[in-house]
Every structure is written in C-alpha cells, then in structure tokens.
Scaffold this motif. Structure first.
Motif, PDB file in Angstrom:
ATOM      1  N   GLN A  85      -0.633   3.432 -10.859  1.00 45.88           N
ATOM      2  CA  GLN A  85       0.738   3.553 -10.369  1.00 45.88           C
ATOM      3  C   GLN A  85       0.957   2.613  -9.189  1.00 45.88           C
ATOM      4  N   GLU A  86       0.012   2.566  -8.280  1.00 50.07           N
ATOM      5  CA  GLU A  86       0.103   1.642  -7.146  1.00 50.07           C
ATOM      6  C   GLU A  86       0.141   0.190  -7.625  1.00 50.07           C
ATOM      7  N   ASN A  87      -0.727  -0.146  -8.562  1.00 50.21           N
ATOM      8  CA  ASN A  87      -0.753  -1.514  -9.086  1.00 50.21           C
ATOM      9  C   ASN A  87       0.580  -1.889  -9.711  1.00 50.21           C
ATOM     10  N   LEU A  88       1.154  -0.971 -10.473  1.00 48.79           N
ATOM     11  CA  LEU A  88       2.439  -1.217 -11.135  1.00 48.79           C
ATOM     12  C   LEU A  88       3.529  -1.519 -10.118  1.00 48.79           C
ATOM     13  N   LEU A  89       3.593  -0.725  -9.073  1.00 42.17           N
ATOM     14  CA  LEU A  89       4.608  -0.921  -8.040  1.00 42.17           C
ATOM     15  C   LEU A  89       4.394  -2.224  -7.280  1.00 42.17           C
ATOM     16  N   GLU A  90       3.141  -2.526  -7.005  1.00 44.78           N
ATOM     17  CA  GLU A  90       2.831  -3.731  -6.228  1.00 44.78           C
ATOM     18  C   GLU A  90       3.107  -5.009  -7.017  1.00 44.78           C
ATOM     19  N   LYS A  91       2.830  -4.991  -8.316  1.00 50.57           N
ATOM     20  CA  LYS A  91       2.988  -6.199  -9.139  1.00 50.57           C
ATOM     21  C   LYS A  91       4.438  -6.472  -9.512  1.00 50.57           C
TER      22      LYS A  91
ATOM     23  N   ARG B 198       6.615   4.072   1.977  1.00 49.72           N
ATOM     24  CA  ARG B 198       6.646   3.070   3.056  1.00 49.72           C
ATOM     25  C   ARG B 198       6.051   1.744   2.582  1.00 49.72           C
ATOM     26  N   ARG B 199       5.073   1.818   1.723  1.00 47.75           N
ATOM     27  CA  ARG B 199       4.390   0.610   1.256  1.00 47.75           C
ATOM     28  C   ARG B 199       5.190  -0.137   0.203  1.00 47.75           C
ATOM     29  N   PHE B 200       5.922   0.610  -0.648  1.00 47.14           N
ATOM     30  CA  PHE B 200       6.614  -0.002  -1.781  1.00 47.14           C
ATOM     31  C   PHE B 200       8.127   0.231  -1.667  1.00 47.14           C
TER      32      PHE B 200
END
Length: 335
Positions: A202-208, A234-236
């Motif tokens: 999920q983190e990877n998806l949001l970051e990419k 906050r990060r995404f």
C-alpha cells in the motif's frame, strides 16, 4: 447506566456517502444471487433520502455490458447515484492489457463515471500463471493508476481487512464470531501475503503514483492503528481515507479517533459500506460523529456483525463535520 442518549435520523449537514454497493459485488458476495431482484431501486433510494443523504457513490459500476446493466438497474435514481467503475484486472497478464485499461477507463469517463474502485482480490485473490498472488503495487497495474490520474478520477481501493483476519480464528481472536460466520474472510494460508506485507505494498502504491488520488477504504486499511494512518496521511498527500464499516473500531478509541478526525479533517470522507438491505445503519453513524453518547451498539440487525463490543461518540466540531460529510467528497468528485 443512566447516560445521555441521542437518536439522530439525519446528519447536521449535507452528506455524500462515498462507499455504497448496489450491484454485482453486493449480490455475489453477500447473497450469491443476481442483485437485480434483491431490491427495488425507487424504494431503496427513498429510504436513503429519508436519512438526509444528498448523494451516494455506487462502487459496483464494473465495466462494459455490466456497467450498462448497472445503470439500467439504477436509472430511476438519476444523478442521485454517482458511479465508480472498474477494469477487468484478471486480464493483467494478457498482451493487450494496457490497451484494455485505457479503452475501458476512457469509455467509463465518457459515460460519466467519476472514479474507479478496486478490491482486495488484488493481493488476496488473483494469481498469475505461476500461482503468485497479484500485488497491489505490481508494475503491470501501473497503467491503471496512470490513466486514473490523466482523467482526474479518484481511486477507491480496499486493500487490507482488519489485522485480526490474518490470525487464527481461535479463542484469542476478538473477531472470532465474525470469522465463524464468514470463514472466507480468514487469511491465514501461508501462501497469502501477510497484513504487514500488504501495508508495505500500500505504501509503495501511494509513493509510486503521487499524481493519483487514492481513497484507501476502511480508514486506510488500519482503523486499529490511527497513529500509523496519520503517519501515512502526512507522508502521502495523495492519500485519503473513508470510514466505511469501521465505526466499531473507531468508536472504542473515542479520544484517539476524535483527535484523528479533527487533525486530518481534510482527508477523510464519509462512507458506510451500505447495502440496499441495510439502509438503517445511517443513524448510528450520525450518532457516532455528532454526539458524545456512551456505550451504544454500532451494528444493525441486518448488517454484518463486526466486533461484539459497544462504542462511544466523538462529538466532532461543525467545521470537521462539514468536511467529512460533504466537502472532501465533493472536491474529489469534482462536484
């Protein structure tokens, strides 16, 4: 106990329900039947309107002929129902998958579809020819998120279930009763991805995909850990969350939940996971968001039983209620 008790039949402000099911997913997963015969459109919409809901987002729009069938079923609702569509993800290994994606999303957008919906079968259901489960962050799905960004269509993605669903359904699992009724929701097979692995994806998806707006369903997949969801928000900047079918989790941590809602008021949308057979859930949501009522039931008789505990209201401020009920959804939908 003798405590304050409020029974709110309508919300304080205009409201969009960003997470409802009127079609194929509702019929197949809940009743294993064709949804067409399961409810009367006019009567169901009349009931929803009676609870003061201004519009609803139907996440079961599908694609192609099924989308047209869905529109036919809900034609009497007019513009009251906003449709989200999908693409046939099971074709992800086909040579022309990318063409299928761009063609399908283009057709959906031209037909007035406002967003896209994807489900946990990506991660926990669909496998490739080698038997490996398709990851939410798989490169072969990048064309979907790119196309969504190009058409300015938000993506609602149900990635993770409660963390307890990934542990044995024994006497130590607080969702024992739920998993006894729905053993298909238990994800303990060693071949499956773990909860922590899904959260990394999920983190990877949001970051990419910083240009794609994602609404991660069910409080960002992790209603049990609002501190972590806050870190993600906050990060995404492209991440939003809905609260669908998680007030049983939110309402047993009322102090933490209230702080979370007030802090991230611009990134939370109202949603219930409503089914046409369980419209009566709305007053419970209004009571949770608007009052400080103590120790009340979060379930309806017709709803899926999630958690055998009671909840507390979080009494949100008017400015936060306006954003959660309507403004954030209207912005995402371009209304």
């Amino acid at each position: 106990m003798v405590v304050e008790s409020h029974h709110l039949q309508t919300p304080q402000f205009a409201t969009i329900d960003f997470h409802t099911h009127f079609g194929k997913l509702f019929g197949a997963l809940v009743f294993q039947k064709d949804y067409f015969a399961l409810y009367d459109t006019r009567e169901t919409i009349r009931k929803i309107q009676g609870y003061g809901i201004k519009q609803v987002v139907n996440l079961d729009g599908c694609w192609g002929d099924e989308y047209l069938r869905m529109r036919e079923k809900l034609k009497d609702a007019g513009d009251y129902v906003i449709h989200f569509g999908q693409v046939d993800v099971e074709r992800f290994e086909e040579r022309d998958f990318e063409k299928h994606v761009y063609r399908t999303i283009g057709e959906l957008h031209a037909n007035g579809v406002k967003g896209l919906k994807f489900w946990k079968n990506i991660g926990l259901g669909i496998r490739d020819n080698a038997g490996i489960y398709l990851r939410p962050d798989d490169e072969r799905l990048q064309c979907i998120w790119q196309s969504a960004a190009e058409y300015h269509m938000p993506v609602l993605f149900h990635i993770g279930d409660p963390k307890a669903f990934f542990y044995p359904a024994d006497e130590r699992n607080e969702y024992y009763d739920t998993l006894a009724q729905h053993p298909e929701w238990l994800f303990t097979d060693p071949a499956l991805y773990s909860f922590s692995q899904l959260m990394e994806m999920q983190e990877n998806l949001l970051e990419k995909n910083p240009n794609t707006k994602f609404v991660i369903a069910h409080v960002g997949s992790y209603a049990e850990n609002l501190k972590q969801v806050g870190i993600w928000l906050r990060r995404f900047p492209n991440m939003y969350v809905d609260m669908a079918d998680r007030i049983h989790e939110l309402g047993r941590q009322p102090y933490t939940a209230k702080t979370f809602f007030e802090t991230y008021a611009d990134r939370i949308v109202f949603g219930t996971d409503l089914l046409p057979t369980d419209v009566e859930r709305y007053p419970i949501y209004f009571r949770f968001l608007e009052t400080y009522d103590e120790y009340f039931c979060s379930q309806t008789e017709n709803g899926v039983k999630l958690g055998n505990w009671n909840i507390y209201g979080i009494g949100l401020s008017e400015s936060t209620l306006k954003k959660v009920y309507y403004d954030n959804a209207a912005s995402l939908l371009g209304l």
